[in-house]
Structure formats: C-alpha cells, structure tokens
Design a protein around this motif. Structure first.
Motif, PDB file in Angstrom:
ATOM      1  N   ALA A  76      35.067  -5.379   6.323  1.00 47.23           N
ATOM      2  CA  ALA A  76      34.089  -4.333   5.997  1.00 47.23           C
ATOM      3  C   ALA A  76      33.562  -4.510   4.574  1.00 47.23           C
ATOM      4  O   ALA A  76      32.368  -4.308   4.313  1.00 47.23           O
ATOM      5  N   ALA A  77      34.438  -4.917   3.648  1.00 48.65           N
ATOM      6  CA  ALA A  77      34.025  -5.116   2.253  1.00 48.65           C
ATOM      7  C   ALA A  77      33.040  -6.273   2.130  1.00 48.65           C
ATOM      8  O   ALA A  77      32.035  -6.178   1.402  1.00 48.65           O
ATOM      9  N   ILE A  78      33.299  -7.368   2.840  1.00 43.49           N
ATOM     10  CA  ILE A  78      32.383  -8.516   2.768  1.00 43.49           C
ATOM     11  C   ILE A  78      31.059  -8.178   3.442  1.00 43.49           C
ATOM     12  O   ILE A  78      30.002  -8.635   3.005  1.00 43.49           O
ATOM     13  N   ALA A  79      31.091  -7.342   4.470  1.00 38.11           N
ATOM     14  CA  ALA A  79      29.848  -6.913   5.120  1.00 38.11           C
ATOM     15  C   ALA A  79      29.019  -6.045   4.180  1.00 38.11           C
ATOM     16  O   ALA A  79      27.794  -6.188   4.119  1.00 38.11           O
ATOM     17  N   THR A  80      29.673  -5.192   3.421  1.00 41.32           N
ATOM     18  CA  THR A  80      28.970  -4.351   2.454  1.00 41.32           C
ATOM     19  C   THR A  80      28.309  -5.202   1.380  1.00 41.32           C
ATOM     20  O   THR A  80      27.143  -4.986   1.024  1.00 41.32           O
ATOM     21  N   LYS A  81      29.033  -6.201   0.868  1.00 41.93           N
ATOM     22  CA  LYS A  81      28.477  -7.085  -0.159  1.00 41.93           C
ATOM     23  C   LYS A  81      27.322  -7.915   0.408  1.00 41.93           C
ATOM     24  O   LYS A  81      26.344  -8.178  -0.292  1.00 41.93           O
ATOM     25  N   ALA A  82      27.440  -8.314   1.670  1.00 43.15           N
ATOM     26  CA  ALA A  82      26.365  -9.081   2.301  1.00 43.15           C
ATOM     27  C   ALA A  82      25.108  -8.227   2.449  1.00 43.15           C
ATOM     28  O   ALA A  82      23.994  -8.704   2.222  1.00 43.15           O
ATOM     29  N   LYS A  83      25.283  -6.982   2.844  1.00 39.29           N
ATOM     30  CA  LYS A  83      24.138  -6.071   2.996  1.00 39.29           C
ATOM     31  C   LYS A  83      23.430  -5.880   1.656  1.00 39.29           C
ATOM     32  O   LYS A  83      22.207  -5.795   1.602  1.00 39.29           O
ATOM     33  N   GLU A  84      24.202  -5.795   0.563  1.00 40.96           N
ATOM     34  CA  GLU A  84      23.600  -5.642  -0.763  1.00 40.96           C
ATOM     35  C   GLU A  84      22.757  -6.860  -1.129  1.00 40.96           C
ATOM     36  O   GLU A  84      21.770  -6.744  -1.844  1.00 40.96           O
ATOM     37  N   LEU A  85      23.160  -8.044  -0.626  1.00 38.91           N
ATOM     38  CA  LEU A  85      22.408  -9.271  -0.891  1.00 38.91           C
ATOM     39  C   LEU A  85      21.272  -9.483   0.108  1.00 38.91           C
ATOM     40  O   LEU A  85      20.533 -10.464  -0.007  1.00 38.91           O
ATOM     41  N   GLY A  86      21.166  -8.597   1.094  1.00 42.06           N
ATOM     42  CA  GLY A  86      20.106  -8.716   2.095  1.00 42.06           C
ATOM     43  C   GLY A  86      20.448  -9.681   3.221  1.00 42.06           C
ATOM     44  O   GLY A  86      19.564 -10.183   3.903  1.00 42.06           O
ATOM     45  N   ILE A  87      21.725  -9.936   3.426  1.00 41.42           N
ATOM     46  CA  ILE A  87      22.183 -10.857   4.477  1.00 41.42           C
ATOM     47  C   ILE A  87      22.633 -10.040   5.678  1.00 41.42           C
ATOM     48  O   ILE A  87      23.431  -9.118   5.540  1.00 41.42           O
ATOM     49  N   THR A  88      22.097 -10.383   6.853  1.00 46.59           N
ATOM     50  CA  THR A  88      22.478  -9.660   8.071  1.00 46.59           C
ATOM     51  C   THR A  88      23.187 -10.555   9.081  1.00 46.59           C
ATOM     52  O   THR A  88      23.886 -10.061   9.944  1.00 46.59           O
ATOM     53  N   GLU A 108      36.107  -8.496  13.148  1.00 46.38           N
ATOM     54  CA  GLU A 108      35.771  -7.184  13.690  1.00 46.38           C
ATOM     55  C   GLU A 108      35.287  -6.241  12.591  1.00 46.38           C
ATOM     56  O   GLU A 108      34.339  -5.485  12.784  1.00 46.38           O
ATOM     57  N   GLY A 109      35.933  -6.291  11.428  1.00 44.61           N
ATOM     58  CA  GLY A 109      35.504  -5.458  10.310  1.00 44.61           C
ATOM     59  C   GLY A 109      34.104  -5.819   9.839  1.00 44.61           C
ATOM     60  O   GLY A 109      33.301  -4.945   9.500  1.00 44.61           O
ATOM     61  N   ALA A 110      33.799  -7.117   9.824  1.00 44.77           N
ATOM     62  CA  ALA A 110      32.470  -7.568   9.420  1.00 44.77           C
ATOM     63  C   ALA A 110      31.417  -7.122  10.436  1.00 44.77           C
ATOM     64  O   ALA A 110      30.319  -6.708  10.055  1.00 44.77           O
ATOM     65  N   ARG A 111      31.748  -7.207  11.720  1.00 47.27           N
ATOM     66  CA  ARG A 111      30.811  -6.758  12.752  1.00 47.27           C
ATOM     67  C   ARG A 111      30.575  -5.254  12.662  1.00 47.27           C
ATOM     68  O   ARG A 111      29.450  -4.782  12.790  1.00 47.27           O
ATOM     69  N   GLU A 112      31.655  -4.502  12.454  1.00 43.77           N
ATOM     70  CA  GLU A 112      31.510  -3.052  12.330  1.00 43.77           C
ATOM     71  C   GLU A 112      30.725  -2.682  11.076  1.00 43.77           C
ATOM     72  O   GLU A 112      30.074  -1.647  11.039  1.00 43.77           O
TER      73      GLU A 112
END
Length: 133
Positions: A76-88, A108-112
């Motif tokens: 979930a943390a890496i997904a949040t950082k990716a969203k901040e960088l504009g990565i989907t 699963e955390g990244a997908r969620e």
C-alpha cells in the motif's frame, strides 16, 4: 551459497530476462529477508529507482502486525508513492521468490492501493489489467 539460494538466483535472472521497467511502467521489485520485506519501483531504461518502501519504515515498523500484514502495508505504501509520481501501471518482479505469503501480500497491497499490473506471458507483452481476488 547453498542449493536453495542458487536456485532462487537462477529463477531471478530468468525472470529478469523477460521483464523490464520503463518510466511509464516501472518494475515493482520485491526483496524478502528473514525479518523484513522491501519494494522498489525501478526504471530499467535509465537505471534509476523511482520510489521505495520497506517494513523498516517507522510508520510500518511501529505497528504490531505479522510479517504478512506488514507486507501488505508495504504494498500500500509503494502504491501511494507511485500515485504521487503519476504512475498507475507497474510490472511485478517477484525476485525469484514463490508468489505466496509475504510476496503475494505486497502485490495485493499494491493492487488495493490502486496499481494495475502489466502482465508478461512468455516473450509476448500483453497489456492486461491483472487483478486477482
């Protein structure tokens, strides 16, 4: 190195021959130690790490949880950082580990967290939103 470590390294290099990340679709690489788990978003074209997260971060380490739950928090943390960088969209690299337990929890955390996974099948790149439930 023992046979188990040698086998994991061979599998890791076999996977890395087939996948690579770019700035638009970076590689989500996972490393698992006995006590912690680490995830990085890597742009292989430029050889740059775009973002990273681990179970050693203060906010994750402070929580009393199992290793598997901490793995999900790292995802979930890496997904949040990716969203901040504009990565989907990312390419998942399990690092030679079996897709089970903590490695699966990171995915699963990244997908969620909102990341879509780019799926590679043999040498054909297929743009598929891969979401397991």
């Amino acid at each position: 190195m023992n046979n188990k470590s040698n086998a994991r390294v061979k599998i890791k290099y076999r996977i890395r021959r087939k996948i690579s990340g770019a700035a638009t679709k970076p590689r989500l690489s996972v490393f698992r130690s006995n006590s912690d788990i680490y995830a990085q978003l890597i742009d292989d074209n430029n050889g740059v790490t775009l973002a990273s997260a681990s179970s050693r971060q203060k906010d994750i380490q402070a929580q009393k949880a199992t290793k598997k739950k901490k793995g999900k928090m790292v995802g979930a943390a890496i997904a949040t950082k990716a969203k901040e960088l504009g990565i989907t969209t990312v390419v998942f690299d399990r690092g030679g580990y079996i897709y089970h337990g903590r490695v699966k929890a990171v995915a699963e955390g990244a997908r969620e967290g909102g990341l879509d996974f780019y799926l590679y099948i043999s040498n054909k790149k297929i743009d598929v939103k891969f979401n397991c439930k």
